[in-house]
Design a protein around this motif. Structure first.
Motif, PDB file in Angstrom:
ATOM      1  N   GLY A   1       0.755  -1.085  -0.274  1.00 29.58           N
ATOM      2  CA  GLY A   1      -0.451  -0.033   0.096  1.00 29.58           C
ATOM      3  C   GLY A   1       0.898   1.255  -0.395  1.00 29.58           C
ATOM      4  O   GLY A   1       1.762   0.957  -0.163  1.00 29.58           O
ATOM      5  N   PHE A   2       0.525   2.483  -0.709  1.00 30.86           N
ATOM      6  CA  PHE A   2       0.641   4.282  -0.066  1.00 30.86           C
ATOM      7  C   PHE A   2       0.801   4.148   1.116  1.00 30.86           C
ATOM      8  O   PHE A   2       0.080   4.054   1.888  1.00 30.86           O
ATOM      9  N   VAL A   3       2.040   4.948   1.672  1.00 28.14           N
ATOM     10  CA  VAL A   3       2.557   5.395   2.518  1.00 28.14           C
ATOM     11  C   VAL A   3       2.682   6.140   2.605  1.00 28.14           C
ATOM     12  O   VAL A   3       3.832   7.418   1.984  1.00 28.14           O
ATOM     13  N   LYS A   4       2.604   7.722   3.642  1.00 23.92           N
ATOM     14  CA  LYS A   4       2.488   8.669   3.230  1.00 23.92           C
ATOM     15  C   LYS A   4       3.870   9.598   4.458  1.00 23.92           C
ATOM     16  O   LYS A   4       3.734   8.254   4.764  1.00 23.92           O
ATOM     17  N   PRO A   5       4.898  10.233   3.646  1.00 30.13           N
ATOM     18  CA  PRO A   5       6.003  10.230   4.889  1.00 30.13           C
ATOM     19  C   PRO A   5       4.971  11.115   5.578  1.00 30.13           C
ATOM     20  O   PRO A   5       4.439  11.743   5.551  1.00 30.13           O
ATOM     21  N   ILE A   6       6.272  11.003   6.589  1.00 29.72           N
ATOM     22  CA  ILE A   6       5.681  11.456   7.730  1.00 29.72           C
ATOM     23  C   ILE A   6       6.334  13.203   7.613  1.00 29.72           C
ATOM     24  O   ILE A   6       6.899  13.318   7.260  1.00 29.72           O
ATOM     25  N   ARG A   7       5.417  14.182   8.015  1.00 33.50           N
ATOM     26  CA  ARG A   7       5.802  15.642   7.499  1.00 33.50           C
ATOM     27  C   ARG A   7       7.230  15.765   8.927  1.00 33.50           C
ATOM     28  O   ARG A   7       6.796  14.983   9.782  1.00 33.50           O
ATOM     29  N   PRO A   8       7.413  17.196   8.906  1.00 34.50           N
ATOM     30  CA  PRO A   8       8.606  17.257  10.109  1.00 34.50           C
ATOM     31  C   PRO A   8       7.665  17.486  10.830  1.00 34.50           C
ATOM     32  O   PRO A   8       8.285  17.799  12.540  1.00 34.50           O
ATOM     33  N   SER A   9       6.664  18.477  10.851  1.00 34.78           N
ATOM     34  CA  SER A   9       5.669  18.852  12.095  1.00 34.78           C
ATOM     35  C   SER A   9       4.159  19.227  11.913  1.00 34.78           C
ATOM     36  O   SER A   9       3.559  18.888  10.333  1.00 34.78           O
ATOM     37  N   TYR A  10       3.391  19.204  12.676  1.00 32.08           N
ATOM     38  CA  TYR A  10       1.598  19.136  12.608  1.00 32.08           C
ATOM     39  C   TYR A  10       1.216  20.171  13.646  1.00 32.08           C
ATOM     40  O   TYR A  10       1.280  19.741  14.593  1.00 32.08           O
ATOM     41  N   GLY A  11      -0.053  20.675  12.941  1.00 34.92           N
ATOM     42  CA  GLY A  11      -0.480  21.928  13.887  1.00 34.92           C
ATOM     43  C   GLY A  11      -2.117  20.874  13.886  1.00 34.92           C
ATOM     44  O   GLY A  11      -1.521  19.791  14.613  1.00 34.92           O
ATOM     45  N   LEU A  12      -2.465  21.650  15.613  1.00 34.97           N
ATOM     46  CA  LEU A  12      -3.396  21.629  15.648  1.00 34.97           C
ATOM     47  C   LEU A  12      -5.020  21.848  13.921  1.00 34.97           C
ATOM     48  O   LEU A  12      -4.186  22.495  13.824  1.00 34.97           O
ATOM     49  N   TRP A  13      -5.641  20.605  14.171  1.00 38.92           N
ATOM     50  CA  TRP A  13      -6.755  20.806  13.369  1.00 38.92           C
ATOM     51  C   TRP A  13      -8.639  21.401  13.931  1.00 38.92           C
ATOM     52  O   TRP A  13      -8.613  20.745  14.541  1.00 38.92           O
TER      53      TRP A  13
END
Length: 90
Positions: A1-13
């Motif tokens: 399956g397709f694996v999305k790369p982990i981004r350097p940072s994530y904000g609040l949604w």
């Protein structure tokens, strides 16, 4: 399956968009190896209040609450499928 790369940072949604405004972050490490994975924005009391207000507004205006139960079930089932499919990455 397709694996999305982990981004350097994530904000609040909050309110349908990613929010990095707090500026404070929490590092996330792989529990098996201890390797650094990413960082997430730390939520403050103000962030929680904004998120609750947004959710309440969304509920009251009917975006979600007035959807037919069958449609809500489809959305929730799809979310469950995505979580299951990506469990190893999560």
């Amino acid at each position: 399956g397709f694996v999305k790369p982990i981004r350097p940072s994530y904000g609040l949604w909050i309110d349908g968009k990613e929010d990095f405004s707090n500026g404070e972050t929490i590092p996330v490490h792989n529990p098996a190896t201890g390797d650094f994975l990413t960082e997430v924005t730390a939520g403050s009391a103000d962030d929680i209040n904004r998120a609750v207000k947004s959710a309440k507004t969304s509920f009251e205006n009917g975006c979600w609450s007035k959807l037919p139960p069958r449609h809500r079930a489809k959305v929730l089932n799809r979310a469950a499928e995505l979580l299951t499919e990506n469990m190893s990455e999560l």
